[in-house]
Design a protein around this motif. Structure first.
Motif, PDB file in Angstrom:
ATOM      1  N   MET A   1      47.857 -57.009 -27.573  1.00 49.11           N
ATOM      2  CA  MET A   1      48.831 -57.289 -26.495  1.00 49.11           C
ATOM      3  C   MET A   1      48.087 -57.904 -25.319  1.00 49.11           C
ATOM      4  N   PRO A   2      48.562 -58.947 -24.692  1.00 46.73           N
ATOM      5  CA  PRO A   2      47.841 -59.624 -23.619  1.00 46.73           C
ATOM      6  C   PRO A   2      47.674 -58.734 -22.396  1.00 46.73           C
ATOM      7  N   SER A   3      46.583 -59.007 -21.650  1.00 45.30           N
ATOM      8  CA  SER A   3      46.268 -58.155 -20.510  1.00 45.30           C
ATOM      9  C   SER A   3      47.329 -58.231 -19.426  1.00 45.30           C
ATOM     10  N   HIS A   4      48.051 -59.389 -19.347  1.00 45.88           N
ATOM     11  CA  HIS A   4      49.059 -59.500 -18.287  1.00 45.88           C
ATOM     12  C   HIS A   4      50.276 -58.623 -18.558  1.00 45.88           C
ATOM     13  N   ALA A   5      50.308 -57.956 -19.750  1.00 41.66           N
ATOM     14  CA  ALA A   5      51.452 -57.113 -20.074  1.00 41.66           C
ATOM     15  C   ALA A   5      51.520 -55.885 -19.176  1.00 41.66           C
ATOM     16  N   LEU A   6      50.399 -55.512 -18.549  1.00 39.68           N
ATOM     17  CA  LEU A   6      50.396 -54.348 -17.659  1.00 39.68           C
ATOM     18  C   LEU A   6      50.795 -54.787 -16.255  1.00 39.68           C
ATOM     19  N   LYS A   7      52.032 -54.471 -15.872  1.00 39.41           N
ATOM     20  CA  LYS A   7      52.530 -54.793 -14.538  1.00 39.41           C
ATOM     21  C   LYS A   7      52.167 -53.676 -13.562  1.00 39.41           C
ATOM     22  N   ARG A   8      52.106 -54.032 -12.291  1.00 39.06           N
ATOM     23  CA  ARG A   8      51.746 -53.048 -11.273  1.00 39.06           C
ATOM     24  C   ARG A   8      52.736 -51.880 -11.251  1.00 39.06           C
ATOM     25  N   ARG A   9      54.023 -52.176 -11.381  1.00 37.16           N
ATOM     26  CA  ARG A   9      55.015 -51.109 -11.325  1.00 37.16           C
ATOM     27  C   ARG A   9      54.875 -50.167 -12.524  1.00 37.16           C
ATOM     28  N   THR A  10      54.475 -50.718 -13.678  1.00 36.72           N
ATOM     29  CA  THR A  10      54.242 -49.882 -14.851  1.00 36.72           C
ATOM     30  C   THR A  10      53.040 -48.983 -14.613  1.00 36.72           C
ATOM     31  N   LEU A  11      51.969 -49.565 -14.084  1.00 39.84           N
ATOM     32  CA  LEU A  11      50.764 -48.779 -13.777  1.00 39.84           C
ATOM     33  C   LEU A  11      51.080 -47.645 -12.822  1.00 39.84           C
ATOM     34  N   LEU A  12      51.853 -47.925 -11.781  1.00 40.41           N
ATOM     35  CA  LEU A  12      52.196 -46.884 -10.804  1.00 40.41           C
ATOM     36  C   LEU A  12      53.039 -45.786 -11.440  1.00 40.41           C
ATOM     37  N   ALA A  13      54.004 -46.156 -12.265  1.00 44.32           N
ATOM     38  CA  ALA A  13      54.857 -45.156 -12.903  1.00 44.32           C
ATOM     39  C   ALA A  13      54.054 -44.253 -13.827  1.00 44.32           C
ATOM     40  N   LEU A  14      53.167 -44.843 -14.631  1.00 44.92           N
ATOM     41  CA  LEU A  14      52.376 -44.051 -15.571  1.00 44.92           C
ATOM     42  C   LEU A  14      51.387 -43.154 -14.834  1.00 44.92           C
ATOM     43  N   CYS A  15      50.767 -43.680 -13.790  1.00 50.31           N
ATOM     44  CA  CYS A  15      49.825 -42.860 -13.019  1.00 50.31           C
ATOM     45  C   CYS A  15      50.547 -41.721 -12.299  1.00 50.31           C
ATOM     46  N   ALA A  16      51.766 -41.972 -11.838  1.00 46.80           N
ATOM     47  CA  ALA A  16      52.542 -40.907 -11.192  1.00 46.80           C
ATOM     48  C   ALA A  16      52.849 -39.787 -12.180  1.00 46.80           C
ATOM     49  N   CYS A  17      53.147 -40.140 -13.421  1.00 45.48           N
ATOM     50  CA  CYS A  17      53.404 -39.117 -14.453  1.00 45.48           C
ATOM     51  C   CYS A  17      52.154 -38.264 -14.687  1.00 45.48           C
ATOM     52  N   ALA A  18      50.994 -38.924 -14.823  1.00 47.69           N
ATOM     53  CA  ALA A  18      49.752 -38.189 -15.038  1.00 47.69           C
ATOM     54  C   ALA A  18      49.427 -37.295 -13.848  1.00 47.69           C
ATOM     55  N   LEU A  19      49.687 -37.798 -12.638  1.00 49.17           N
ATOM     56  CA  LEU A  19      49.423 -37.019 -11.426  1.00 49.17           C
ATOM     57  C   LEU A  19      50.258 -35.741 -11.407  1.00 49.17           C
ATOM     58  N   VAL A  20      51.544 -35.858 -11.697  1.00 44.49           N
ATOM     59  CA  VAL A  20      52.430 -34.689 -11.646  1.00 44.49           C
ATOM     60  C   VAL A  20      52.027 -33.654 -12.703  1.00 44.49           C
ATOM     61  N   ALA A  21      51.707 -34.124 -13.915  1.00 47.09           N
ATOM     62  CA  ALA A  21      51.300 -33.199 -14.971  1.00 47.09           C
ATOM     63  C   ALA A  21      50.032 -32.449 -14.580  1.00 47.09           C
ATOM     64  N   GLN A  22      49.060 -33.158 -13.991  1.00 43.98           N
ATOM     65  CA  GLN A  22      47.798 -32.517 -13.614  1.00 43.98           C
ATOM     66  C   GLN A  22      47.983 -31.580 -12.420  1.00 43.98           C
ATOM     67  N   SER A  23      48.928 -31.890 -11.544  1.00 39.50           N
ATOM     68  CA  SER A  23      49.090 -31.090 -10.322  1.00 39.50           C
ATOM     69  C   SER A  23      49.471 -29.644 -10.616  1.00 39.50           C
ATOM     70  N   MET A  24      50.190 -29.423 -11.707  1.00 36.98           N
ATOM     71  CA  MET A  24      50.661 -28.077 -11.990  1.00 36.98           C
ATOM     72  C   MET A  24      49.597 -27.181 -12.604  1.00 36.98           C
ATOM     73  N   VAL A  25      48.422 -27.743 -12.907  1.00 35.14           N
ATOM     74  CA  VAL A  25      47.325 -26.906 -13.393  1.00 35.14           C
ATOM     75  C   VAL A  25      46.874 -25.948 -12.295  1.00 35.14           C
ATOM     76  N   ALA A  26      46.723 -26.470 -11.090  1.00 32.97           N
ATOM     77  CA  ALA A  26      46.142 -25.677 -10.008  1.00 32.97           C
ATOM     78  C   ALA A  26      47.152 -25.174  -8.982  1.00 32.97           C
ATOM     79  N   ALA A  27      48.379 -25.694  -9.003  1.00 33.69           N
ATOM     80  CA  ALA A  27      49.330 -25.407  -7.929  1.00 33.69           C
ATOM     81  C   ALA A  27      49.622 -23.915  -7.772  1.00 33.69           C
ATOM     82  N   VAL A  28      49.683 -23.188  -8.888  1.00 30.59           N
ATOM     83  CA  VAL A  28      50.086 -21.783  -8.832  1.00 30.59           C
ATOM     84  C   VAL A  28      48.992 -20.898  -8.255  1.00 30.59           C
ATOM     85  N   ASN A  29      47.741 -21.366  -8.286  1.00 32.10           N
ATOM     86  CA  ASN A  29      46.638 -20.513  -7.823  1.00 32.10           C
ATOM     87  C   ASN A  29      46.830 -20.045  -6.382  1.00 32.10           C
TER      88      ASN A  29
END
Length: 484
Positions: A1-29
């Motif tokens: 798949m060509p490198s231009h297939a990764l749009k900025r809005r896609t990158l932001l959405a995917l990174c936001a998903c990873a951020l939220v999933a990781q945040s709940m590891v430590a939040a309850v402490n």
């Protein structure tokens, strides 16, 4: 798949998903005191399971969840993970006794196990070879910000709201992410060569869960207690059985012989080492700032914000040096170990700016080495197993994080008081990080010697028993060495 297939809005959405999933590891402490005094009246064991259920399920399911996305669709796995995450958060927010609270945490962990490898494997496919280093830098930053967001969110909820508010906020947030992913993220090609291998999946998941249980509960029960020894023995036995079954299977979850590649071994150890140090810091930070400096929960969450600086700025520089991973990784891990040793000198009278300087050293080290380590793990497997590779790497991170908390907690418990235990705990962790750094650097050196100048490609589908040769009924050979 060509490198231009990764749009900025896609990158932001995917990174936001990873951020939220990781945040709940430590939040309850940071919410433990509030939970202990709540109307649920949880026991000490139930409090521990509220914290640990997320991590155990999350880390235990990462590898099969990554393979599931490879086989049946990464975008579908991501959307299913976000839905599970929202359902688990809602169950926890509405809990009237500890059991639903713990169950909700486990469901959230299962959702996060689908989210994390799916986001990384989609990025790998959309970014293309030229854009992968920068995509990895952004994704790694999202994970680091997730840890900080968890600390900050838990602290703010603990001081100004309630633990229910934290879980309730995750429900609409996950819903927004579902919409964002649906709109911005294209589907990637499914891999018919990826296999879930039910028997192997159950053995590996059971082994990881048993090992994680032993690591997490070891400080509480005692490392030599019968239950902990049994957990480690069961984990070792199940992983050994997984290895035997996979080597004999015509269609394994993955071929264990991929670990003959020096690059994969070194990168996996490096990822575990980095998070070992980072989560030791998270564990000690809240106790130091609240117990010795007298900070409130919200101020404690804000006080670790200097970690953002290095994680945000350094990966952009590290991406330019992606062709020379050995010094980047060795230097980054060494900075993490050095920063922990520097923090071990902090006491009740240490000015916060000095403490923040050592946080900056650790953040620079994390931002330097983690993108290269992530890329090293994922590119050690063939492209059709990108989800499985990202699950493997994230499992290493979570096991390292659990070990960091366990070792730090054990050293703290061996000293009578908090004041006397923090410095030895950070020294032990810092020295262990530096010792592992030497092993990782040597491992990358051997990978260079064994492979030559080509870019890392990892074992071919044919060599893992999942490619065309296998489909034709030919005997799979041992996987070729990792080539650079």
């Amino acid at each position: 798949m060509p490198s231009h297939a990764l749009k900025r809005r896609t990158l932001l959405a995917l990174c936001a998903c990873a951020l939220v999933a990781q945040s709940m590891v430590a939040a309850v402490n940071l919410l433990i005191p509030q939970l202990s005094a709540s109307s649920l009246h949880p026991t000490t064991g139930e409090i521990l399971w509220t914290v640990d259920a997320y991590v155990i399920v999350f880390a235990g399911l990462l590898i099969p969840a990554g393979a599931l996305g490879d086989r049946y669709g990464r975008k579908g796995a991501l959307l299913a993970g976000l839905t599970l995450f929202a359902a688990g958060a809602a169950l926890s927010a509405l809990a009237r006794d500890p059991a639903p609270l713990i169950a909700g945490r486990g469901v959230c962990g299962a959702g996060a196990a689908l989210i994390t490898p799916a986001t990384l494997s989609i990025l790998m496919h959309l970014a293309g070879p030229r854009g992968r280093a920068r995509a990895m830098a952004s994704w790694t930053l999202a994970l680091g910000l997730g840890g900080l967001a968890g600390n900050l969110g838990g602290g703010l909820a603990g001081q100004f709201a309630s633990w229910r508010a934290l879980f309730a906020a995750m429900v609409p947030l996950a819903g927004l992410l579902v919409v964002a992913v649906a709109v911005t993220t294209p589907r990637t090609a499914r891999s018919p060569h990826s296999n879930l291998a039910p028997a192997g999946t159950l053995l590996l998941t059971g082994g990881l869960v048993a090992v994680l249980f032993g690591i997490i509960e070891g400080p509480g029960y005692g490392w030599t207690s019968p239950g902990i020894l049994l957990a480690f023995a069961a984990g070792a036995l199940l992983v050994a059985l997984f290895t035997v079954v996979s080597l004999r299977s015509r269609a394994p979850l993955f071929d264990p012989r991929v670990f003959t590649a020096p690059r994969l071994r070194a990168a996996t150890l490096g990822m575990a080492t980095g998070f070992f140090g980072l989560f030791s810091l998270f564990y000690v930070n809240s106790q130091y700032l609240q117990g010795l400096k007298g900070y409130g929960p919200a101020r404690t969450g804000v006080a670790i914000v200097p970690l953002i600086v290095g994680m945000a700025l350094v990966p952009r520089l590290a991406a330019r040096w992606s062709a020379r991973p050995r010094p980047v990784i060795g230097g980054g891990l060494a900075l993490i170990g050095t920063g922990l040793l520097g923090l071990s000198t902090a006491g009740a009278g240490t000015p916060y700016p000095l403490y923040a300087c050592w946080l900056l050293v650790i953040s620079a080290g994390t931002g330097l080495c983690m993108p290269a380590l992530t890329l090293g793990v994922v590119t050690s497997l063939p492209p059709h197993q990108a989800g499985l590779g990202s699950g493997l790497g994230t499992s290493a991170r979570e096991i390292g994080a659990a070990l960091g908390v366990a070792v730090t907690g054990t050293v703290l418990a061996s000293h009578g008081d908090l004041h006397g235990g923090i410095a030895p705990a950070l020294r032990v962790v810092g020295l262990l990080v530096l010792a592992a750094t030497v092993a990782v650097t040597i491992g990358y050196g051997r990978a260079d010697e064994d492979s030559g100048p080509a870019q890392a490609a990892g074992p071919a589908p044919e060599a893992t028993g999942t490619g065309p040769a296998h489909a034709r009924g030919e005997t799979a050979t041992a996987p070729r060495r990792d080539v650079r």
